[in-house]
Design an enzyme around this catalytic site. Structure first.
Site, PDB file in Angstrom:
ATOM      1  N   ILE A  14       1.002  -1.162   0.234  1.00 13.47           N
ATOM      2  CA  ILE A  14       0.018   0.059  -0.077  1.00 13.47           C
ATOM      3  C   ILE A  14       0.870   1.490  -0.004  1.00 13.47           C
ATOM      4  O   ILE A  14       0.534   2.234  -0.760  1.00 13.47           O
ATOM      5  CB  ILE A  14      -0.932  -0.092   1.214  1.00 13.47           C
ATOM      6  CG1 ILE A  14      -1.887  -1.291   1.268  1.00 13.47           C
ATOM      7  CG2 ILE A  14      -1.803   1.328   1.520  1.00 13.47           C
ATOM      8  CD1 ILE A  14      -2.723  -1.346   2.361  1.00 13.47           C
ATOM      9  N   GLY A  84       3.822  -1.013   8.872  1.00 13.18           N
ATOM     10  CA  GLY A  84       3.091  -2.045   9.686  1.00 13.18           C
ATOM     11  C   GLY A  84       3.470  -3.292   9.488  1.00 13.18           C
ATOM     12  O   GLY A  84       3.797  -3.886   8.298  1.00 13.18           O
ATOM     13  N   ILE A  85       3.144  -4.295  10.331  1.00 18.89           N
ATOM     14  CA  ILE A  85       3.573  -5.818  10.328  1.00 18.89           C
ATOM     15  C   ILE A  85       2.337  -6.390  11.091  1.00 18.89           C
ATOM     16  O   ILE A  85       1.637  -6.031  12.139  1.00 18.89           O
ATOM     17  CB  ILE A  85       4.807  -6.218  11.255  1.00 18.89           C
ATOM     18  CG1 ILE A  85       4.694  -5.724  12.615  1.00 18.89           C
ATOM     19  CG2 ILE A  85       6.120  -5.456  10.538  1.00 18.89           C
ATOM     20  CD1 ILE A  85       6.111  -6.177  13.414  1.00 18.89           C
ATOM     21  N   THR A  86       2.211  -7.699  10.923  1.00 15.67           N
ATOM     22  CA  THR A  86       1.427  -8.601  11.708  1.00 15.67           C
ATOM     23  C   THR A  86       2.370  -9.854  12.160  1.00 15.67           C
ATOM     24  O   THR A  86       3.339 -10.264  11.719  1.00 15.67           O
ATOM     25  CB  THR A  86       0.479  -9.167  10.976  1.00 15.67           C
ATOM     26  OG1 THR A  86       1.210 -10.101   9.841  1.00 15.67           O
ATOM     27  CG2 THR A  86      -0.851  -8.321  10.388  1.00 15.67           C
ATOM     28  N   GLN A 144      -5.401 -11.879  16.400  1.00 20.18           N
ATOM     29  CA  GLN A 144      -4.910 -10.548  16.159  1.00 20.18           C
ATOM     30  C   GLN A 144      -5.244  -9.575  17.619  1.00 20.18           C
ATOM     31  O   GLN A 144      -5.592  -8.420  17.022  1.00 20.18           O
ATOM     32  CB  GLN A 144      -5.358  -9.839  14.687  1.00 20.18           C
ATOM     33  CG  GLN A 144      -4.883 -10.507  13.753  1.00 20.18           C
ATOM     34  CD  GLN A 144      -4.981  -9.898  12.169  1.00 20.18           C
ATOM     35  OE1 GLN A 144      -5.907  -8.773  12.288  1.00 20.18           O
ATOM     36  NE2 GLN A 144      -3.876  -9.882  11.656  1.00 20.18           N
ATOM     37  N   TYR A 147      -2.473  -6.720  16.913  1.00 13.48           N
ATOM     38  CA  TYR A 147      -2.661  -5.942  15.629  1.00 13.48           C
ATOM     39  C   TYR A 147      -3.993  -5.155  15.831  1.00 13.48           C
ATOM     40  O   TYR A 147      -4.028  -4.077  15.622  1.00 13.48           O
ATOM     41  CB  TYR A 147      -2.655  -6.818  14.482  1.00 13.48           C
ATOM     42  CG  TYR A 147      -2.766  -6.079  13.159  1.00 13.48           C
ATOM     43  CD1 TYR A 147      -1.788  -5.669  12.309  1.00 13.48           C
ATOM     44  CD2 TYR A 147      -4.038  -5.954  12.582  1.00 13.48           C
ATOM     45  CE1 TYR A 147      -1.781  -4.955  11.553  1.00 13.48           C
ATOM     46  CE2 TYR A 147      -4.102  -5.453  11.111  1.00 13.48           C
ATOM     47  CZ  TYR A 147      -2.995  -4.892  10.538  1.00 13.48           C
ATOM     48  OH  TYR A 147      -3.287  -4.389   9.250  1.00 13.48           O
ATOM     49  N   GLY A 178     -10.178  -2.065   4.439  1.00 18.16           N
ATOM     50  CA  GLY A 178     -10.320  -3.685   4.509  1.00 18.16           C
ATOM     51  C   GLY A 178      -9.305  -4.405   3.901  1.00 18.16           C
ATOM     52  O   GLY A 178      -8.207  -3.558   3.643  1.00 18.16           O
ATOM     53  N   TYR A 179      -9.448  -5.347   3.549  1.00 10.99           N
ATOM     54  CA  TYR A 179      -8.441  -6.567   2.933  1.00 10.99           C
ATOM     55  C   TYR A 179      -7.714  -6.030   1.585  1.00 10.99           C
ATOM     56  O   TYR A 179      -8.749  -5.851   0.453  1.00 10.99           O
ATOM     57  CB  TYR A 179      -8.818  -7.844   3.123  1.00 10.99           C
ATOM     58  CG  TYR A 179      -8.681  -8.386   4.463  1.00 10.99           C
ATOM     59  CD1 TYR A 179      -7.649  -9.091   4.874  1.00 10.99           C
ATOM     60  CD2 TYR A 179      -9.853  -8.608   5.131  1.00 10.99           C
ATOM     61  CE1 TYR A 179      -7.564  -9.616   6.285  1.00 10.99           C
ATOM     62  CE2 TYR A 179      -9.880  -8.944   6.523  1.00 10.99           C
ATOM     63  CZ  TYR A 179      -8.755  -9.558   7.148  1.00 10.99           C
ATOM     64  OH  TYR A 179      -8.719  -9.921   8.331  1.00 10.99           O
TER      65      TYR A 179
HETATM   66  P1  NDP Z   1       3.576  -4.761   3.398  1.00  8.29           P
HETATM   67  O1  NDP Z   1       4.006  -5.863   4.111  1.00  8.29           O
HETATM   68  O2  NDP Z   1       3.194  -4.869   1.930  1.00  8.29           O
HETATM   69  O3  NDP Z   1       4.601  -3.575   3.572  1.00  8.29           O
HETATM   70  C1  NDP Z   1       5.106  -3.224   4.714  1.00  8.29           C
HETATM   71  C2  NDP Z   1       5.989  -1.904   4.576  1.00  8.29           C
HETATM   72  O4  NDP Z   1       6.197  -1.378   5.934  1.00  8.29           O
HETATM   73  C3  NDP Z   1       7.430  -2.238   3.942  1.00  8.29           C
HETATM   74  O5  NDP Z   1       7.846  -0.943   3.173  1.00  8.29           O
HETATM   75  C4  NDP Z   1       8.157  -2.693   5.130  1.00  8.29           C
HETATM   76  O6  NDP Z   1       9.590  -2.478   4.778  1.00  8.29           O
HETATM   77  C5  NDP Z   1       7.684  -1.385   6.144  1.00  8.29           C
HETATM   78  N1  NDP Z   1       7.996  -1.734   7.423  1.00  8.29           N
HETATM   79  C6  NDP Z   1       7.812  -2.835   8.286  1.00  8.29           C
HETATM   80  N2  NDP Z   1       8.266  -2.659   9.142  1.00  8.29           N
HETATM   81  C7  NDP Z   1       8.901  -1.445   9.508  1.00  8.29           C
HETATM   82  C8  NDP Z   1       9.751  -0.896  10.455  1.00  8.29           C
HETATM   83  N3  NDP Z   1       9.774  -1.469  11.734  1.00  8.29           N
HETATM   84  N4  NDP Z   1      10.351   0.162   9.963  1.00  8.29           N
HETATM   85  C9  NDP Z   1      10.205   1.067   8.643  1.00  8.29           C
HETATM   86  N5  NDP Z   1       9.279   0.475   7.763  1.00  8.29           N
HETATM   87  C10 NDP Z   1       8.653  -1.062   8.351  1.00  8.29           C
HETATM   88  O7  NDP Z   1       2.347  -4.133   4.136  1.00  8.29           O
HETATM   89  P2  NDP Z   1       0.998  -3.354   3.583  1.00  8.29           P
HETATM   90  O8  NDP Z   1       1.214  -2.708   2.319  1.00  8.29           O
HETATM   91  O9  NDP Z   1      -0.019  -4.696   3.310  1.00  8.29           O
HETATM   92  O10 NDP Z   1       0.355  -2.672   4.948  1.00  8.29           O
HETATM   93  C11 NDP Z   1       0.677  -1.395   4.814  1.00  8.29           C
HETATM   94  C12 NDP Z   1      -0.160  -0.878   6.169  1.00  8.29           C
HETATM   95  O11 NDP Z   1      -1.377  -1.105   5.822  1.00  8.29           O
HETATM   96  C13 NDP Z   1       0.219  -1.391   7.243  1.00  8.29           C
HETATM   97  O12 NDP Z   1       0.182  -0.749   8.463  1.00  8.29           O
HETATM   98  C14 NDP Z   1      -0.998  -2.483   7.479  1.00  8.29           C
HETATM   99  O13 NDP Z   1      -1.210  -2.656   8.574  1.00  8.29           O
HETATM  100  C15 NDP Z   1      -2.147  -1.546   6.898  1.00  8.29           C
HETATM  101  N6  NDP Z   1      -3.360  -2.385   6.240  1.00  8.29           N
HETATM  102  C16 NDP Z   1      -3.043  -3.456   5.362  1.00  8.29           C
HETATM  103  C17 NDP Z   1      -3.986  -4.043   5.191  1.00  8.29           C
HETATM  104  C18 NDP Z   1      -3.982  -5.115   3.762  1.00  8.29           C
HETATM  105  O14 NDP Z   1      -5.100  -5.896   3.676  1.00  8.29           O
HETATM  106  N7  NDP Z   1      -2.972  -5.320   3.454  1.00  8.29           N
HETATM  107  C19 NDP Z   1      -5.347  -3.718   5.683  1.00  8.29           C
HETATM  108  C20 NDP Z   1      -5.580  -2.819   6.458  1.00  8.29           C
HETATM  109  C21 NDP Z   1      -4.495  -2.246   6.764  1.00  8.29           C
HETATM  110  P3  NDP Z   1      10.343  -3.623   4.084  1.00  8.29           P
HETATM  111  O15 NDP Z   1      10.149  -3.473   2.564  1.00  8.29           O
HETATM  112  O16 NDP Z   1      12.049  -3.148   4.376  1.00  8.29           O
HETATM  113  O17 NDP Z   1       9.851  -4.757   5.141  1.00  8.29           O
END
Ligand code: NDP
Length: 227
Positions: A14, A84-86, A144, A147, A178-179
């Site tokens: 995202i 973010g992470i899970t 979760q 989370y 959402g997802y």
């Molecule tokens: P991805 O796992 O695809 O990407 C996560 C990104 O966050 C990467 O660029 C990663 O860096 C970075 N990141 C993780 N940990 C850290 C840290 N400690 N410091 C700096 N950067 C960090 O995640 P999504 O795109 O799926 O999710 C993005 C956001 O959206 C999150 O907050 C998630 O909780 C939220 N979200 C996602 C949904 C989904 O369905 N996907 C739904 C609702 C919310 P690197 O590439 O170096 O690992």
């Protein structure tokens, strides 16, 4: 005047779509990431967007990075707290590490990065803080507790800081998607996705990262000053 936007976790999923959307809308963009250098290098080559590696869970690292980004690109006008992470586990099996990793990356990060850029926004009379929470912070999700707690915390932070920032031209908003079809979601078993998650989604499909990015670009704009 070209505005500067900082997107945490801005190189993949995202965040990548948000970084690209903001660049296309005319912003100078800084995209943060944690450790996936290969993905960041590919992203940088593809988009021409500057990348900054630091841990959003570490306050000192965030402060230092914010100073570097402001020196490189100019004062940050738009901050998107997206990283973010899970670390899923049912609660009776959840370890302190799983709890702490998720809380520091998803929630502490919002303090860690907003704090260094917020005063500048207030002083200049313009700022946009956009936090990416989750539907699971609103409704809760099995496996979760960490989370859901972090994402619900982002919503409380948003509502409180929005009251403080409004009179100074700093809006604070939260998107709870959402997802969305990113690696985070596709990392789980395909069977769970196809039989449990997608059937619950009214439109019958996962969202696309760009569908979140369009909302961010709007919230960042002057048009969204009353939101
Ligand atoms: P991805 O796992 O695809 O990407 C996560 C990104 O966050 C990467 O660029 C990663 O860096 C970075 N990141 C993780 N940990 C850290 C840290 N400690 N410091 C700096 N950067 C960090 O995640 P999504 O795109 O799926 O999710 C993005 C956001 O959206 C999150 O907050 C998630 O909780 C939220 N979200 C996602 C949904 C989904 O369905 N996907 C739904 C609702 C919310 P690197 O590439 O170096 O690992």
């Amino acid at each position: 005047m070209t505005r500067v936007a900082l997107v945490t976790g801005g190189t993949r999923g995202i965040g990548e779509a948000i970084s690209i959307g903001l660049k296309e809308a005319g912003y100078k963009v800084a995209a943060n990431y944690a450790g996936n250098d290969a993905a960041a290098a590919t992203f940088k080559e593809k988009t021409g967007i500057a990348v900054y590696k630091f841990d959003v869970g570490n306050f000192d690292a965030c402060k230092e990075a914010a100073e570097k980004i402001e020196a490189d690109l100019g004062p940050v006008d738009v901050l998107v707290n997206n990283a973010g992470i899970t670390r899923d586990a049912t609660f009776h099996r959840m370890t302190p590490e799983q709890w702490n990793d998720v809380l520091r990356t998803n929630l502490d990060s919002v303090f860690n990065l907003t704090r260094p850029v917020y005063e500048g926004m207030r002083n200049r009379g313009f700022g946009r803080i956009i936090n990416i929470s989750s539907i699971n912070g609103q409704k809760g999700q099995y496996g979760q507790t960490n989370y859901s707690a972090a994402k619900a915390g982002m919503i409380g932070f948003t509502k409180a800081l929005a009251q403080e920032g409004a009179a100074k031209g700093v809006t604070v908003n939260c998107i709870a998607p959402g997802y969305i079809g990113t690696e985070m979601v596709r990392a789980g078993p395909a069977e769970v996705l196809n039989t449990k998650i997608i059937p619950q989604i009214p439109v019958g499909r996962l969202g696309e990262p760009v569908e979140v990015a369009r909302c961010v670009t709007f919230l960042a704009s002057d048009d969204a000053g009353f939101i």
